[in-house]
Design a protein around this motif. Sequence first.
Motif, PDB file in Angstrom:
ATOM      1  N   MET A 367      25.783  15.893  45.177  1.00  0.00           N
ATOM      2  CA  MET A 367      26.116  15.459  43.731  1.00  0.00           C
ATOM      3  C   MET A 367      25.472  13.943  43.555  1.00  0.00           C
ATOM      4  SD  MET A 367      29.993  14.663  42.278  1.00  0.00           S
ATOM      5  CE  MET A 367      30.503  13.246  43.478  1.00  0.00           C
ATOM      6  N   LYS A 368      25.338  13.091  44.520  1.00  0.00           N
ATOM      7  CA  LYS A 368      24.915  11.767  43.977  1.00  0.00           C
ATOM      8  C   LYS A 368      23.595  12.022  44.051  1.00  0.00           C
ATOM      9  CE  LYS A 368      24.642   7.210  46.008  1.00  0.00           C
ATOM     10  NZ  LYS A 368      25.147   6.388  47.312  1.00  0.00           N
ATOM     11  N   GLU A 369      22.843  13.007  44.708  1.00  0.00           N
ATOM     12  CA  GLU A 369      21.125  13.094  44.511  1.00  0.00           C
ATOM     13  C   GLU A 369      21.018  13.753  43.177  1.00  0.00           C
ATOM     14  OE1 GLU A 369      20.410  15.524  48.014  1.00  0.00           O
ATOM     15  OE2 GLU A 369      20.156  13.914  49.474  1.00  0.00           O
ATOM     16  N   ARG A 370      21.644  14.594  42.815  1.00  0.00           N
ATOM     17  CA  ARG A 370      21.652  15.236  41.169  1.00  0.00           C
ATOM     18  C   ARG A 370      21.527  14.165  40.389  1.00  0.00           C
ATOM     19  NH1 ARG A 370      21.564  20.715  40.719  1.00  0.00           N
ATOM     20  NH2 ARG A 370      22.299  22.154  42.474  1.00  0.00           N
ATOM     21  N   MET A 371      22.640  13.345  40.367  1.00  0.00           N
ATOM     22  CA  MET A 371      22.930  12.240  39.680  1.00  0.00           C
ATOM     23  C   MET A 371      21.723  11.355  39.564  1.00  0.00           C
ATOM     24  SD  MET A 371      27.197  11.427  39.809  1.00  0.00           S
ATOM     25  CE  MET A 371      27.050  10.275  38.711  1.00  0.00           C
ATOM     26  N   GLN A 372      21.169  11.009  40.696  1.00  0.00           N
ATOM     27  CA  GLN A 372      19.969  10.069  40.897  1.00  0.00           C
ATOM     28  C   GLN A 372      18.772  10.529  40.146  1.00  0.00           C
ATOM     29  OE1 GLN A 372      20.048   9.618  45.035  1.00  0.00           O
ATOM     30  NE2 GLN A 372      21.047   7.705  45.051  1.00  0.00           N
ATOM     31  N   ASP A 373      18.744  11.915  40.474  1.00  0.00           N
ATOM     32  CA  ASP A 373      17.545  12.655  39.756  1.00  0.00           C
ATOM     33  C   ASP A 373      17.786  12.698  38.012  1.00  0.00           C
ATOM     34  OD1 ASP A 373      16.335  12.866  41.870  1.00  0.00           O
ATOM     35  OD2 ASP A 373      17.149  14.652  42.510  1.00  0.00           O
ATOM     36  N   ARG A 374      19.150  12.651  37.666  1.00  0.00           N
ATOM     37  CA  ARG A 374      19.314  12.764  36.301  1.00  0.00           C
ATOM     38  C   ARG A 374      19.605  14.166  35.964  1.00  0.00           C
ATOM     39  NH1 ARG A 374      20.022   8.247  38.015  1.00  0.00           N
ATOM     40  NH2 ARG A 374      19.296   6.400  37.078  1.00  0.00           N
ATOM     41  N   GLU A 375      20.030  15.001  36.746  1.00  0.00           N
ATOM     42  CA  GLU A 375      20.261  16.412  36.608  1.00  0.00           C
ATOM     43  C   GLU A 375      21.799  16.999  36.707  1.00  0.00           C
ATOM     44  OE1 GLU A 375      16.276  17.996  39.074  1.00  0.00           O
ATOM     45  OE2 GLU A 375      18.119  18.462  39.659  1.00  0.00           O
ATOM     46  N   LEU A 376      22.356  15.878  36.632  1.00  0.00           N
ATOM     47  CA  LEU A 376      23.901  16.367  36.687  1.00  0.00           C
ATOM     48  C   LEU A 376      24.475  14.990  35.390  1.00  0.00           C
ATOM     49  CD1 LEU A 376      26.593  17.552  37.487  1.00  0.00           C
ATOM     50  CD2 LEU A 376      26.812  15.984  39.446  1.00  0.00           C
ATOM     51  N   LEU A 377      25.133  15.853  34.439  1.00  0.00           N
ATOM     52  CA  LEU A 377      25.147  14.956  33.341  1.00  0.00           C
ATOM     53  C   LEU A 377      26.615  14.967  33.094  1.00  0.00           C
ATOM     54  CD1 LEU A 377      22.179  15.848  30.967  1.00  0.00           C
ATOM     55  CD2 LEU A 377      22.313  13.693  32.819  1.00  0.00           C
ATOM     56  N   LEU A 378      27.241  13.621  32.246  1.00  0.00           N
ATOM     57  CA  LEU A 378      28.660  13.489  32.473  1.00  0.00           C
ATOM     58  C   LEU A 378      28.949  13.298  31.030  1.00  0.00           C
ATOM     59  CD1 LEU A 378      28.912  11.028  35.492  1.00  0.00           C
ATOM     60  CD2 LEU A 378      29.391  13.508  35.426  1.00  0.00           C
ATOM     61  N   PRO A 379      30.046  13.429  30.423  1.00  0.00           N
ATOM     62  CA  PRO A 379      30.705  12.972  29.247  1.00  0.00           C
ATOM     63  C   PRO A 379      30.678  11.400  28.970  1.00  0.00           C
ATOM     64  CG  PRO A 379      32.348  14.562  30.228  1.00  0.00           C
ATOM     65  CD  PRO A 379      31.358  13.891  31.385  1.00  0.00           C
ATOM     66  N   LEU A 380      30.231  11.006  27.837  1.00  0.00           N
ATOM     67  CA  LEU A 380      30.140   9.691  27.512  1.00  0.00           C
ATOM     68  C   LEU A 380      31.368   8.940  27.399  1.00  0.00           C
ATOM     69  CD1 LEU A 380      27.876   7.153  26.750  1.00  0.00           C
ATOM     70  CD2 LEU A 380      28.189   8.070  24.524  1.00  0.00           C
ATOM     71  N   GLY A 381      31.533   7.727  28.055  1.00  0.00           N
ATOM     72  CA  GLY A 381      32.370   6.843  27.763  1.00  0.00           C
ATOM     73  C   GLY A 381      33.905   6.965  28.066  1.00  0.00           C
ATOM     74  N   ASP A 382      34.130   7.932  28.925  1.00  0.00           N
ATOM     75  CA  ASP A 382      35.390   8.233  29.247  1.00  0.00           C
ATOM     76  C   ASP A 382      35.859   7.402  30.700  1.00  0.00           C
ATOM     77  OD1 ASP A 382      37.778   9.595  30.635  1.00  0.00           O
ATOM     78  OD2 ASP A 382      37.093  11.423  29.444  1.00  0.00           O
ATOM     79  N   PRO A 383      36.876   6.565  30.240  1.00  0.00           N
ATOM     80  CA  PRO A 383      37.357   5.608  31.331  1.00  0.00           C
ATOM     81  C   PRO A 383      38.061   6.259  32.563  1.00  0.00           C
ATOM     82  CG  PRO A 383      38.921   5.597  29.312  1.00  0.00           C
ATOM     83  CD  PRO A 383      37.689   6.414  28.934  1.00  0.00           C
ATOM     84  N   GLU A 384      38.699   7.267  32.192  1.00  0.00           N
ATOM     85  CA  GLU A 384      39.508   7.976  33.195  1.00  0.00           C
ATOM     86  C   GLU A 384      38.341   8.673  34.257  1.00  0.00           C
ATOM     87  OE1 GLU A 384      42.177  10.521  31.511  1.00  0.00           O
ATOM     88  OE2 GLU A 384      44.010   9.062  31.544  1.00  0.00           O
ATOM     89  N   ILE A 385      37.264   9.194  33.699  1.00  0.00           N
ATOM     90  CA  ILE A 385      36.390  10.044  34.544  1.00  0.00           C
ATOM     91  C   ILE A 385      35.464   8.747  35.235  1.00  0.00           C
ATOM     92  CG2 ILE A 385      34.120  11.074  34.550  1.00  0.00           C
ATOM     93  CD1 ILE A 385      35.439  12.974  32.393  1.00  0.00           C
ATOM     94  N   ARG A 386      35.264   7.635  34.473  1.00  0.00           N
ATOM     95  CA  ARG A 386      34.552   6.652  35.219  1.00  0.00           C
ATOM     96  C   ARG A 386      35.268   6.153  36.391  1.00  0.00           C
ATOM     97  NH1 ARG A 386      31.886   2.771  30.586  1.00  0.00           N
ATOM     98  NH2 ARG A 386      30.155   4.006  29.845  1.00  0.00           N
ATOM     99  N   SER A 387      36.430   5.895  36.288  1.00  0.00           N
ATOM    100  CA  SER A 387      37.345   5.257  37.182  1.00  0.00           C
ATOM    101  C   SER A 387      37.473   6.141  38.436  1.00  0.00           C
ATOM    102  CB  SER A 387      38.508   4.755  36.660  1.00  0.00           C
ATOM    103  OG  SER A 387      39.626   4.428  37.521  1.00  0.00           O
ATOM    104  N   ASP A 388      37.692   7.317  38.083  1.00  0.00           N
ATOM    105  CA  ASP A 388      37.739   8.479  39.226  1.00  0.00           C
ATOM    106  C   ASP A 388      36.495   8.501  40.231  1.00  0.00           C
ATOM    107  OD1 ASP A 388      40.395   9.191  39.661  1.00  0.00           O
ATOM    108  OD2 ASP A 388      39.966  11.207  39.298  1.00  0.00           O
ATOM    109  N   LEU A 389      35.453   8.657  39.163  1.00  0.00           N
ATOM    110  CA  LEU A 389      34.145   8.885  40.042  1.00  0.00           C
ATOM    111  C   LEU A 389      33.826   7.489  40.695  1.00  0.00           C
ATOM    112  CD1 LEU A 389      31.968  10.760  37.349  1.00  0.00           C
ATOM    113  CD2 LEU A 389      33.285  11.386  39.230  1.00  0.00           C
ATOM    114  N   HIS A 390      34.181   6.356  40.151  1.00  0.00           N
ATOM    115  CA  HIS A 390      33.947   4.786  41.028  1.00  0.00           C
ATOM    116  C   HIS A 390      34.759   4.610  42.294  1.00  0.00           C
ATOM    117  CE1 HIS A 390      32.201   1.020  41.299  1.00  0.00           C
ATOM    118  NE2 HIS A 390      33.265   0.306  41.508  1.00  0.00           N
TER     119      HIS A 390
END
Length: 462
Positions: A367-390
């Motif tokens: 998952m991290k490698e896909r995100m580093q390659d910008r191939e896995l995209l997420l909803p913008l500005g959702d605080p709950e998603i941001r908090s959980d992923l971090h």
Amino acid sequence: MSKTPSVIDWLPYQRAWIEDRARFKIGMFTRRGGKTFGSSGEIVDECIRAEMERRRVRWTILSRSDNTAKEALEDALKPITRAFWAVYNEVSKLGGEPEFGEDTFYSRELDATYKTHEVRFPGGSRVVAISASPDAARGFGGNLLLDEFAFHQDSRRIWASAFPVAARGGHKIRVISTPNGKGNKFYELMTTEDNGWSKHHVDIYEAVRQGLDVDIEQLRAGMADEDAWAQEFELKWLDEASSWLSYDLIGECEREGLGAPRRYLGGPCFVGIDIAARNDLFVIWVLEKVGTKLLTREVIAKRRITFAEQDMLLDDVMRRYHVVRVRMDQTGMGEKPVEDAKRRHGQERVEGILFTATAKLDMATGMKERMQDRELLLPLGDPEIRSDLHAVKSRVGPTGARRLIADDSSDGHADRFWALALASSAAELDYQPYAYQPVRMGQDMDRDIAVTGGFRTREGVW
């Protein structure tokens, strides 16, 4: 310091630790630097001095586990104690006395009594090593050594139990460890200025400069993990770096308009499901494959819902999306939901994943490698998603093994993180583009059937 027989060649930083008589003392030492051995040297020296002065002392070693408590005794304290008594008895046989000062106290051959968790000296002094817990910390007696304190579970509760006992009794406290991020009591004690603690700091470079016999370059190459090297050997405090997904990386993968089911383009989808019971979150994460990218189409997160409701949510997702593959957490309570989902939606499309440490690390890495390659995209500005992923942190244990754990501050137990990791890993399996053609099955049939080929499926209908 008492002049014990010179049976061990202490490195300068170990001797500095032993000779430091501060009541409260803390040391941050590199791995492989002999911090437990040096600390055991101080304890043995203290017990010998008590023997000379016809008094008794007690030391308690709290280690992160029962096995490491035994190792502290077997690999450090017992050999040092045996070495002392061997030299003492040999000198006595030759008609001399070890240089104990004016009052020598024994003339017969002596040794300590050795048990699995205890060393007892002839005059009554003793050392006990046990696994750390708040209850154990509350019940200890005498002086205290907290070994690898940054890795103790409930380090703050252990400290809250242990410190008042030591403070009331006028006892000594020694704390030693390598770093383990910033979310523990060891970090607080080591970094708070003017807190009355005597502090020792020896990284791998200083240890080698003072005589530690290791090849730094060889050790670093063998570690093959820069975060682990920085934390375990260079003694860096990894905080943001210890989060598996930094806020910067999460932000760079966010796009406006994602997370809205109405934007679904009709392409193949991959679904990850984190099963829940009681107060945990039940999460379904839907990814649509568009070209080389995986776009978040929907994130469903529900708390305190029944398994029947969870089944209905999955069934609804399967109806609304062209789902190629579903991966579900099969650990523990997930066995039956996975079995039921396979029965309803097909063995080929549903896969249960047991959350072993290796499986979790593999999914999170992909998952991290896909995100580093910008191939896995997420909803913008959702605080709950941001908090959980971090919230998921990378921890390297004393054995060098990396594991992923959820920060206590996350909403739930980073359930959104693992639902996304499951969905992303579902898309990593071999996939061939779909062929889709509506056909009618007989003259009296009034519904279309999808004829497909692709992702681990046989051509046919489903």
